[in-house]
Design an enzyme around this catalytic site. Structure first.
Site, PDB file in Angstrom:
ATOM      1  N   GLU A   1       0.880  -1.172   0.000  1.00 34.78           N
ATOM      2  CA  GLU A   1       0.000   0.000   0.000  1.00 34.78           C
ATOM      3  C   GLU A   1       0.915   1.219   0.000  1.00 34.78           C
ATOM      4  O   GLU A   1       1.668   1.443   0.950  1.00 34.78           O
ATOM      5  CB  GLU A   1      -0.894  -0.023   1.238  1.00 34.78           C
ATOM      6  CG  GLU A   1      -2.022   0.963   1.216  1.00 34.78           C
ATOM      7  CD  GLU A   1      -2.872   0.876   2.468  1.00 34.78           C
ATOM      8  OE1 GLU A   1      -3.494   1.889   2.818  1.00 34.78           O
ATOM      9  OE2 GLU A   1      -2.917  -0.192   3.108  1.00 34.78           O
TER      10      GLU A   1
ATOM     11  N   ASP B   1      -5.399  10.811   8.112  1.00 35.37           N
ATOM     12  CA  ASP B   1      -4.140  10.279   8.631  1.00 35.37           C
ATOM     13  C   ASP B   1      -3.745  10.943   9.941  1.00 35.37           C
ATOM     14  O   ASP B   1      -3.979  12.139  10.153  1.00 35.37           O
ATOM     15  CB  ASP B   1      -3.025  10.482   7.600  1.00 35.37           C
ATOM     16  CG  ASP B   1      -3.262   9.680   6.338  1.00 35.37           C
ATOM     17  OD1 ASP B   1      -3.598   8.492   6.472  1.00 35.37           O
ATOM     18  OD2 ASP B   1      -3.138  10.232   5.237  1.00 35.37           O
TER      19      ASP B   1
ATOM     20  N   TYR C   1     -11.422  -2.803   2.813  1.00 40.86           N
ATOM     21  CA  TYR C   1     -10.496  -2.384   3.870  1.00 40.86           C
ATOM     22  C   TYR C   1     -11.347  -1.967   5.070  1.00 40.86           C
ATOM     23  O   TYR C   1     -12.029  -0.942   5.027  1.00 40.86           O
ATOM     24  CB  TYR C   1      -9.657  -1.216   3.358  1.00 40.86           C
ATOM     25  CG  TYR C   1      -8.518  -0.755   4.250  1.00 40.86           C
ATOM     26  CD1 TYR C   1      -8.703  -0.503   5.613  1.00 40.86           C
ATOM     27  CD2 TYR C   1      -7.256  -0.530   3.726  1.00 40.86           C
ATOM     28  CE1 TYR C   1      -7.672  -0.067   6.408  1.00 40.86           C
ATOM     29  CE2 TYR C   1      -6.207  -0.083   4.510  1.00 40.86           C
ATOM     30  CZ  TYR C   1      -6.420   0.154   5.848  1.00 40.86           C
ATOM     31  OH  TYR C   1      -5.397   0.601   6.639  1.00 40.86           O
TER      32      TYR C   1
END
Length: 263
Positions: free
Chosen positions: A49, A60, A175
């Site tokens: 990834e 993030d 995911y």
């Protein structure tokens, strides 16, 4: 069949779970990043990834935000990221690469141009965290038509009403974000994750990979035992922040992969 599909078919035949390793393209610099990415498959990474540096990475945490800043300050761009992938493909035609990032750099480059270049470089899938399913015509559907998997995130807040929409045009794998919030925050707990993974798997035939909050081989093993694999990002990127040698980072990655593969 993409490289991602092939990888999951192989792992299933071997009775193994997947280990996905995240690194930021261009961190700490282009050459070291290329060396690291090239070393990931031998360290046990089944799917790479690759983070696309962006100025406003809202999903993030601090570790990956700082990695993106370092990469950008070092001159990393979308074009340079694709060049890194092309260089990787000179010696590895098998390991899947998923580009993870945000829509702005792709939009700025132009979707048709980006997809053509990404496919030619050797990208296999995309995770674009700020494009919801309602915007599938923007990038998801063109990406799938170009032969790239478009991978969606499901979270603890993705309820029964929302889940079918999330899964509708997803391919490659799902995911599952194990914790609410940003990357590198809370720790993942297999007992909490297991029922959520089962809920998603009841609605799709795609593999479900779990990320966020996995920092050790033991947690990678525990999470992989209740899913189809585990993703580790911040714990790897932190070693780049600490300016550890590539060999040391790969040695750590190897322990994580062994944990996931032992599930």
């Amino acid at each position: 069949m993409t490289r991602i599909d092939d990888t999951f078919a192989r792992l299933k035949a071997e009775g193994k779970k997947a280990f996905v390793g995240y690194v930021m393209a261009g961190d700490p610099d282009f050459d070291a990043s290329l060396d690291l990415v090239r070393g990931l498959p031998a360290a046990g990474v089944d799917i790479i990834e690759l983070g696309l540096p962006f100025t406003d990475p809202m999903a993030d945490g601090p570790t990956i935000q700082l990695a993106g800043q370092r990469a950008l300050e070092g001159g990393m761009t979308l074009a340079r990221t694709l060049e890194l992938v092309r260089r990787f493909r000179e010696t590895d035609a098998v390991t899947p690469i998923v580009l993870m990032g945000y829509y702005n750099p792709i939009y700025s480059r132009g979707v048709p141009r980006f997809l053509e270049e990404a496919k030619a470089a050797g990208i296999d899938g995309l995770i674009v965290v700020d494009l919801p399913p309602e915007e599938d015509a923007e990038l998801c559907l063109p990406a799938q038509a170009a032969g790239l998997n478009f991978i969606r995130l499901a979270t603890p807040t993705t309820d029964a009403t929302r889940l079918p929409r999330v899964l509708q045009n997803t391919s490659g794998f799902v995911y599952y974000v194990s914790v609410t919030g940003i990357t590198g925050a809370a720790a993942a707990v297999a007992g909490d994750v297991g029922p959520e993974v089962a809920r998603i798997k009841a609605a799709t035939d795609l593999p479900v990979i779990v990320g966020f909050g996995i920092r050790s081989p033991e947690t990678a093993r525990d999470i992989a035992s209740v899913a189809d694999g585990a993703v580790v990002g911040s714990a790897i990127v932190k070693l780049c922040e600490d300016q550890r040698p590539v060999a040391d980072i790969l040695a750590f990655v190897r322990t994580l992969a062994q944990g996931a593969h032992s599930a």
